[in-house]
Design an enzyme around this catalytic site. Structure first.
Site, PDB file in Angstrom:
ATOM      1  N   SER A 105      68.382  22.608 -27.942  1.00 44.78           N
ATOM      2  CA  SER A 105      69.287  23.035 -26.879  1.00 44.78           C
ATOM      3  C   SER A 105      70.641  23.539 -27.352  1.00 44.78           C
ATOM      4  O   SER A 105      71.377  24.123 -26.572  1.00 44.78           O
ATOM      5  CB  SER A 105      69.500  21.889 -25.889  1.00 44.78           C
ATOM      6  OG  SER A 105      69.980  20.738 -26.555  1.00 44.78           O
ATOM      7  N   LYS A 115      73.652  26.469 -22.264  1.00 39.16           N
ATOM      8  CA  LYS A 115      74.612  26.280 -21.181  1.00 39.16           C
ATOM      9  C   LYS A 115      75.043  27.572 -20.489  1.00 39.16           C
ATOM     10  O   LYS A 115      75.458  27.544 -19.324  1.00 39.16           O
ATOM     11  CB  LYS A 115      75.842  25.547 -21.718  1.00 39.16           C
ATOM     12  CG  LYS A 115      75.617  24.070 -22.017  1.00 39.16           C
ATOM     13  CD  LYS A 115      75.458  23.266 -20.737  1.00 39.16           C
ATOM     14  CE  LYS A 115      75.508  21.781 -21.004  1.00 39.16           C
ATOM     15  NZ  LYS A 115      75.483  20.988 -19.744  1.00 39.16           N
TER      16      LYS A 115
END
Length: 423
Positions: A316, A61
Site C-alpha cells: 500500500s 491514498k
C-alpha cells in the site's frame, strides 16, 4: 448501519466505486499486479503484489483523497480544504491541491518521518501549508477539526468518508480485471480502515468467495479491538513505529463495513514487519514502508491455508525514509532472536573482560555494541553489551556460558522499560 442496526451494503455502492474509477483516470496510474516468484515458491502458491507503492504519490491514498476533493462544490473549493495525516494521505491531498489549484492546510504529527513531510511540500508546492503538531495522527486530527470549525473549510478525512472508501475500492476493481481467475485471498493493511473497507466492499460484491484478510500492527490494533467489542473504541497508548497504520481509533463507517466484509483481521508484531521490509528490499528490490509491508508479514500466519491458492498482497505504500533503515534492521534482528542486549557486571578481577571475549562469546557471536555506563572508574561499573548471533539457537549456549563463568547480567530484551531507557 441502518436505523435498525442492520448492515447496509449501499453505504458505499458499486456505482460509487465505478464513478470513482472514471474520476481517478485524471490523475492516477494503473499500478501493476505482479506475480512474485520468490514469495510464491516460499509459500507454495501464486502470490501477486498489487504495487500501490508505484502510484503517483507512492501510495494508494491519492485514490480516496482526489475522489473526495473532486466531489466538493466550487464554493467549497474556493475556501480551501483541511486534512490530517500521518503522511501518505497528506501527499494525496497535496497532489490534489496542486492539480486542482486550490489551497490546503495539512496537519501532520510532529513524529512524521522527514521524508514524508518533504514529499508533501514537494507535491503541493505553494498550494499547501504544512502544520506539524502533536505526536500521533489523532493529535493532528483534533487541530485540523478546530481549523475547519473556525474557518469554515472542508475537511478531507483520511479514511472515514464514503468518497474516500469508494476511491480506495478502485484497487479491488483493478485486481479483478488483472487476474485470469478470482483471488482466493487478499491481504491488505488496516490503519483507519479506509483501504480495507473500499477493497472489501468491492470484492464482497464481485467475488464473495475471496477471503479478505485485514492486517494490523500489533502495537496499534484498533480494528481488532473494535471488532472484539462490537463498537469503535479509542486505544490508549499505541506503538507509532508503523506510522502509516498507527491509529488509535478506526472510523465508524469503515468499522461498519469491515466487520461485515472482512473474513479475518490479524495482528503482526512490528519486528516481523521489519523483517518483511528487509526481505522485500533484498529479494525483490522493493522499497516498502512499514505499513506497506504489513500484508507480506502476515503470510506466515496463513501458510497452510494459502498453499496452492491465488493470493494478492496490496503493497500500500513505498514512502520509507532511508534514515529509518538502521532502526528497521535492529528491530528485525531482535524479533528474529539474533540480537540481544545485556547489562553485564563483570567480575572484579583482572582479565575479566578478556575472559568474556575468549571464553563466553561463541565462535560466531559478534559484539555489536559495548559501552561502560560510568564516566569514571569505568571498569568497576556495569557495561551495556549488544551481541549479534548467527542463529537464534545460539542464545541458550551464550547464557549458559555467562552463568558458568560467574557473570551477573540483566537481559534487556526481556525488560521493555530498561530496553527503551538504555537502547
Amino acid at each position: 448501519m441502518t436505523a435498525t442496526g442492520e448492515y447496509n451494503p449501499q453505504i458505499v455502492g458499486m456505482e460509487d466505486i465505478v464513478r470513482a474509477h472514471h474520476v481517478l483516470r485524471e490523475v492516477i496510474v494503473r499500478t501493476p499486479l505482479q506475480r512474485d516468484n520468490t514469495l510464491s515458491e516460499k509459500y507454495e502458491c501464486n502470490i501477486f503484489l498489487k504495487r500501490e507503492d508505484m502510484q503517483v504519490v507512492r501510495s494508494f491514498k491519492i485514490r480516496g483523497s482526489y475522489n473526495r476533493i473532486r466531489s466538493l462544490s466550487q464554493a467549497e473549493l474556493d475556501k480551501g480544504i483541511v486534512c490530517a495525516s500521518a503522511g501518505n494521505h497528506a501527499q494525496g491531498v497535496a497532489f490534489s491541491c496542486y492539480a486542482l489549484n486550490i489551497h490546503g492546510k495539512i496537519y501532520m504529527p510532529s513524529t512524521t518521518p522527514n521524508q514524508k513531510v518533504k514529499m508533501v511540500k514537494k507535491f503541493g508546492g505553494k498550494n499547501v501549508e504544512v502544520i506539524l503538531v502533536g505526536d500521533t495522527f489523532d493529535d493532528a486530527y483534533e487541530e485540523a477539526m478546530k481549523t475547519c470549525e473556525e474557518q469554515g473549510m472542508a475537511f478531507i478525512h483520511p479514511f472515514d468518508d464514503p468518497k474516500i472508501i469508494a476511491g480506495n475500492g478502485t484497487i479491488g476493481m483493478e485486481i479483478m480485471e488483472s487476474l485470469d481467475v478470482p483471488a482466493d485471498y487478499i491481504f491488505l493493511t488496516i490503519g483507519g480502515g479506509g483501504l480495507a473497507a473500499g477493497v472489501g466492499q468491492y470484492m464482497h460484491t464481485m467475488s464473495p468467495t475471496t477471503q479478505l484478510i485485514g492486517v494490523e500492527p500489533a502495537g496499534a490494533a484498533s480494528m481488532s479491538e473494535a471488532i472484539a467489542r462490537n463498537e469503535v473504541v479509542t486505544l490508549g497508548e499505541i506503538d507509532k513505529f508503523i506510522d502509516g497504520a498507527a491509529v488509535k481509533r478506526v472510523g465508524q463507517l469503515t468499522f461498519d463495513i469491515c466487520r461485515e466484509v472482512l473474513n479475518d483481521v490479524v495482528k503482526v508484531p512490528e519486528g516481523k514487519v521489519c523483517s518483511a521490509i528487509l526481505d522485500l528490499y533484498n529479494e525483490n528490490a522493493i522499497v516498502a514502508e512499514p505499513a506497506g509491508a504489513l500484508p507480506i508479514a502476515a503470510l506466515d500466519m496463513y501458510r497452510e491455508q494459502i498453499k496452492g491458492k491465488t493470493v494478492v498482497c496490496i503493497i500500500s505504500g513505498g514512502n520509507n525514509d532511508i534514515d529509518r533503515m538502521q532502526e528497521i534492521k535492529e528491530r528485525s534482528l531482535i524479533y528474529e532472536g539474533l540480537k540481544h542486549y545485556f547489562m553485564i557486571n563483570f567480575p572484579q578481577r583482572a582479565g575479566a573482560l578478556r575472559e568474556f571475549l575468549e571464553k563466553v562469546l561463541g565462535p560466531n557471536d559478534d559484539i555489536a555494541r559495548f559501552e561502560y555506563t560510568k564516566k569514571h572508574n569505568k571498569e568497576n561499573g556495569p557495561a551495556l553489551v549488544g551481541i549479534e548471533l548467527s542463529t537464534p539457537e545460539d542464545y541458550g549456549a551464550l547464557v549458559e556460558r555467562m552463568e558458568a563463568h560467574g557473570i551477573k547480567y540483566t537481559e534487556l530484551n526481556r525488560d521493555l522499560n530498561l530496553f527503551n531507557l538504555l537502547i
